[in-house]
Design an enzyme around this catalytic site. Sequence first.
Site, PDB file in Angstrom:
ATOM      1  N   GLU A 132       2.369   1.592  -3.332  1.00 56.27           N
ATOM      2  CA  GLU A 132       1.371   2.100  -4.286  1.00 56.27           C
ATOM      3  C   GLU A 132       1.328   3.633  -4.229  1.00 56.27           C
ATOM      4  O   GLU A 132       1.268   4.314  -5.243  1.00 56.27           O
ATOM      5  CB  GLU A 132       0.001   1.500  -3.953  1.00 56.27           C
ATOM      6  CG  GLU A 132      -1.157   2.034  -4.777  1.00 56.27           C
ATOM      7  CD  GLU A 132      -2.328   2.486  -3.913  1.00 56.27           C
ATOM      8  OE1 GLU A 132      -2.643   3.687  -3.918  1.00 56.27           O
ATOM      9  OE2 GLU A 132      -2.918   1.629  -3.208  1.00 56.27           O
ATOM     10  N   HIS A 133       1.379   4.185  -3.017  1.00 61.69           N
ATOM     11  CA  HIS A 133       1.388   5.648  -2.875  1.00 61.69           C
ATOM     12  C   HIS A 133       2.712   6.245  -3.351  1.00 61.69           C
ATOM     13  O   HIS A 133       2.728   7.264  -4.027  1.00 61.69           O
ATOM     14  CB  HIS A 133       1.206   6.039  -1.404  1.00 61.69           C
ATOM     15  CG  HIS A 133      -0.203   5.989  -0.926  1.00 61.69           C
ATOM     16  ND1 HIS A 133      -0.832   7.092  -0.399  1.00 61.69           N
ATOM     17  CD2 HIS A 133      -1.105   4.981  -0.881  1.00 61.69           C
ATOM     18  CE1 HIS A 133      -2.071   6.753  -0.043  1.00 61.69           C
ATOM     19  NE2 HIS A 133      -2.250   5.479  -0.309  1.00 61.69           N
ATOM     20  N   HIS A 184       0.837  -1.202   0.000  1.00 64.34           N
ATOM     21  CA  HIS A 184       0.000   0.000   0.000  1.00 64.34           C
ATOM     22  C   HIS A 184       0.877   1.260   0.000  1.00 64.34           C
ATOM     23  O   HIS A 184       0.641   2.196  -0.764  1.00 64.34           O
ATOM     24  CB  HIS A 184      -0.918  -0.058   1.235  1.00 64.34           C
ATOM     25  CG  HIS A 184      -1.885   1.080   1.330  1.00 64.34           C
ATOM     26  ND1 HIS A 184      -2.611   1.332   2.459  1.00 64.34           N
ATOM     27  CD2 HIS A 184      -2.246   2.034   0.440  1.00 64.34           C
ATOM     28  CE1 HIS A 184      -3.385   2.374   2.262  1.00 64.34           C
ATOM     29  NE2 HIS A 184      -3.182   2.830   1.047  1.00 64.34           N
ATOM     30  N   GLU A 197       4.511   9.660   2.576  1.00 60.63           N
ATOM     31  CA  GLU A 197       3.376   8.775   2.262  1.00 60.63           C
ATOM     32  C   GLU A 197       3.233   7.639   3.269  1.00 60.63           C
ATOM     33  O   GLU A 197       2.139   7.214   3.566  1.00 60.63           O
ATOM     34  CB  GLU A 197       3.549   8.192   0.849  1.00 60.63           C
ATOM     35  CG  GLU A 197       3.502   9.238  -0.245  1.00 60.63           C
ATOM     36  CD  GLU A 197       2.156   9.956  -0.314  1.00 60.63           C
ATOM     37  OE1 GLU A 197       1.111   9.286  -0.139  1.00 60.63           O
ATOM     38  OE2 GLU A 197       2.158  11.188  -0.509  1.00 60.63           O
TER      39      GLU A 197
HETATM   40 ZN    ZN Z   1      -4.070   4.583   0.280  1.00 60.00          ZN
END
Ligand code: ZN
Length: 1056
Positions: free
Chosen positions: A127-128, A124, A200
């Site tokens: 992904e960011h 996750h 992030e």
């Molecule tokens: Zn997210």
Amino acid sequence: MKKEEIGSLKQKSRRWRSGAANERALRYREGEQIHGFTVQQVGRGFVHLRSRVRVGHVLPRWESLCRKVEAYPVTAVPELFLTAVKLSHDNTGARYLHVAREDSNNLFSVQFRTTPMDSTGVPHILEHTVLCGSQKYPCRDPFFKMLNRSLSTFMNAFTASDYTLYPFSTQNPKDFQNLLSVYLDAAFFPCLRQLDFWQEGWRLEHENPTDPETPLVFKGVVFNEMKGAFTDNERLFAQHLQNKLLPDHTYGVISGGDPLSIPDLTWEQLKQFHATHYHPSNSRFFTYGNFPLEQHLKQIHEEALVKFQRIESNTDIPKQKLWENPREHSIKCGLDSFAADPSKQTTVSVSYLLTDITDTFETFTLSLLSSLLVEGPNSPFYKALIESGVGTDFSPDVGFNGSTREAYFSVGLQGIAERDIDTVKQIVARTVDEVIAKGFEEDRIEALLHKIEIQLKHQSTSFGLALTSYIASCWNQDGDPVELLKIADKVSQFRQCLKENPRFLQEKVETYFKGNPHRLTLSMSPEEDYHDKQARMEAEKLKQKISVLSGEDKKQIFEKGLELIALQNKPEDASCLPALKVSDIEPKIPFTVLETTLAADEVPVQYCAQPTNGVVYFRAVSSLNTLPEELKPYVPLFCNVITKMGCGALGYREQAQKIELKTGGMSVSPHIIPDDSHLDVYEQGVLFSSLCLDRNLPEMMHLWSEIFNNPRFDEEEHFRVLVRKTAQELSNGIPDCGHLYASIRASKNLTPSGELQEMFNGMDQVKLMKRIAEMSDIKPVLRKLPRIKKYLLNSDNIRCSVNAAPQQISEASKEIEKFIKGITKSKKERKPVRPHVIEKSSDVKPGGCEMLNSLQITRKLINDPTFKPCQMKTHFVLPFPVNYIGECVRTVPYPAADYASLRILARLMTAKFLHREIREKGGAYGGGAKLSHNGIFTFYSYRDPNSLATLKTFEKAVEWAKAGEFTQQDIDEAKLAVFAAVDAPIAPSDKGMDHFLYGISDEMKQSHREQLFAVNSDKLIDVSNKYLAPGKSTRGLAVLGPENTDITKDPSWVKR
Ligand SMILES: [Zn+2]
């Protein structure tokens, strides 16, 4: 409608294009080599399509196929086709699927199999982070910047349990190339800078980063996002369900990240995860639409794949080892302060591991079986569980779940008392036995297959996106995506199985449910101090992290914090990114041809001829003007239940069955629409919506007549079930929609319709439903429904609309006529409750051609000349660790030139100021500004660790705008982003709806369009001063979130 008119409508309807995209794709041959790829298979799928291809245009080679298709009972008409081309990349083994279809909304996605083995949220956070800058596009946050440089119809990224997906769609070929370039570079060559990871993912930072005396705290976008995500009890339950049912490998961990594990992730681990998982050998590419495939292959090969060699990706997910005995597990959650009954907040479900999802027919069968088991009031689990009165609603994630390597089925209840856990388990076991003994009624199976047919035919505007999501899980496990698309084949195979073996489904229930030892009972109960406990564990984790820091480490943390701020504040050059220009935007919109006639000489009906694939869409709006005030709060409840309580000779079960068998759905909802002339004028009513296959229109209209004339309100117990379910759903929705509730509340006192919005859609409604659900005697509420019916379900003040294929319009008009003549009309005219009703007509002018008729649709609007907007600040204290904030300002209606300027300004502020301040620096999941159709300008934030600080940021955003600190480039970007929304594709079912529902004509849209083009720097500064500067307009504020001492101290806040 007269015959000639129908003929003219037919001719004027859109010219349907031929199937060039399919034709092109069909020319590929297996083994053919193109730009580093080899074609493996060319297949034709028959799924729900939006094809504009006319039957007569089908190419000869399709004829044999079409005949074959027609032999299937459910399969749609032959023009519904797509062509799939499967390829693989020679050097890296990257897999590729192209779906050619005559659809201009082209989509790209790239998918990686990501299989984390811990709950640090590494996929996750990755992904960011890959979206924060790449080799070719090193500027900060190219992903968010592209939102402003493109006419994309969709851009996003998703982390699932076992894959990460990056999709975008656009209708513009140049834009497609631009976005593809940015996506490829981001996925394969991201910078992954340490500061990006800090921003992030997670970091230690001083509460006030510029002050080393303030305490160190955890910050980071994903860290806060996941904290917010798990305040949602349903999400918490579903997460644990998967973790506990499939515990052995990647499904045993939280791919999104557990807030307490996220701080264990290092930057090195993140980079390592990228190197092993975001490799072409571990990737799947998907393209969809009418753009040529070669161009895509060439670009993907040259810009990315050519730079890699094949690796062994080792991301296979082993099969879950099957249990010998069922297991049980229980977890804790936070209290739900809106739960109808505080002593009944336990959830329990029983879940069964099913089959490997790459076995596509078995999976198809089990998903149908699951629908038969849990969907609608006639399903065995609905009868046994929901109607038992033990709980409020089904447990989260009920039914079939096919997103993991092995699918599973889950069923249970929420809103039960803790002592009823065993009762629920017994009911589940008993129901399984009953199904094995009795099977399913044939009618229910037919209704389900009918539902598939109508879903296949109903045309959405995001077909490519639906497709990529539909195939992602199965393809991720190396299942055949083309196989998955052949739904018609599966339906016919399913029918065959049923024919050969009438006990086909019962045997499945025996195998997968009764005799399945891989079964989990999961329960979840609230704990008074759950959130405090979570906070203590976080504090503990923080202490641990701080305790190992040396003096030097602390100094570095302070410096890194300053560095991050400096980086975030640095004006930056995004010129490396590709961009469309404002001149790439179409100057004019195509006008939609509408025709309005009177049914029964008095009710206006708007007809819109569209290529709807054999589906008719019927809608109606009925006015609330005569409804007594004291009944108004019950209108949403009335809408919710009126199609579910039975009508005429049909009890609620028979009615549900009939609706499923003959329609694609019939629903009713409140309809409050501000007028375009003045913010103090609005329309109040309810909207009836429905769709069905052409052949079923008479039956659907008959159902509507029965609902209007003879609705039943006699099933008190069933009513109670519906009330409980609704109250539970509303309460569960708050963590996801908190910013909307805050915004509705904040605008409550700004316009006369604001109060009604709050009453129908705001926290007031949530609370009212909670109260009703708690009543021991519900009769007084039930008795209000027939009273509301008298005012609403008649032809006194109604208008209708039909979207259908041109050749269906005449048939439809007959049915509407019959419907209108058949429903009651009040004998004497009822007086509106509020005195100030004005009648307003809107023109129906078909664009570019002669007027088809001059009939107008008249809407009766409420005007409140005495209304005075007033300021109000509300704090809803809720047991969440994060805030949802809304601040609203009253501005101007849609046709005003200033409206266009404010719309661009909202986008500009979001992209160039609020996103940076609220998300990047503030650590909220999201935040921005928007201008609503009702002329309310809203600032908002979502899952926000801050409250008053964010309100300050809103003020600073206004200062920033007033100072005009933006460039022409910034304005152009905001325009592109606004036009991307304005020009989003509209489905045939929704064409003409702006006119029918809101009274907005194509002329008004065109004039708004021209105003948008004309916005410039001076106008932006002017509207900032005129409306948004403090003291210029009335504003309202609302915060949903935890106890807050700063707000409590301030007497100007109302605490709720
Ligand atoms: Zn997210």
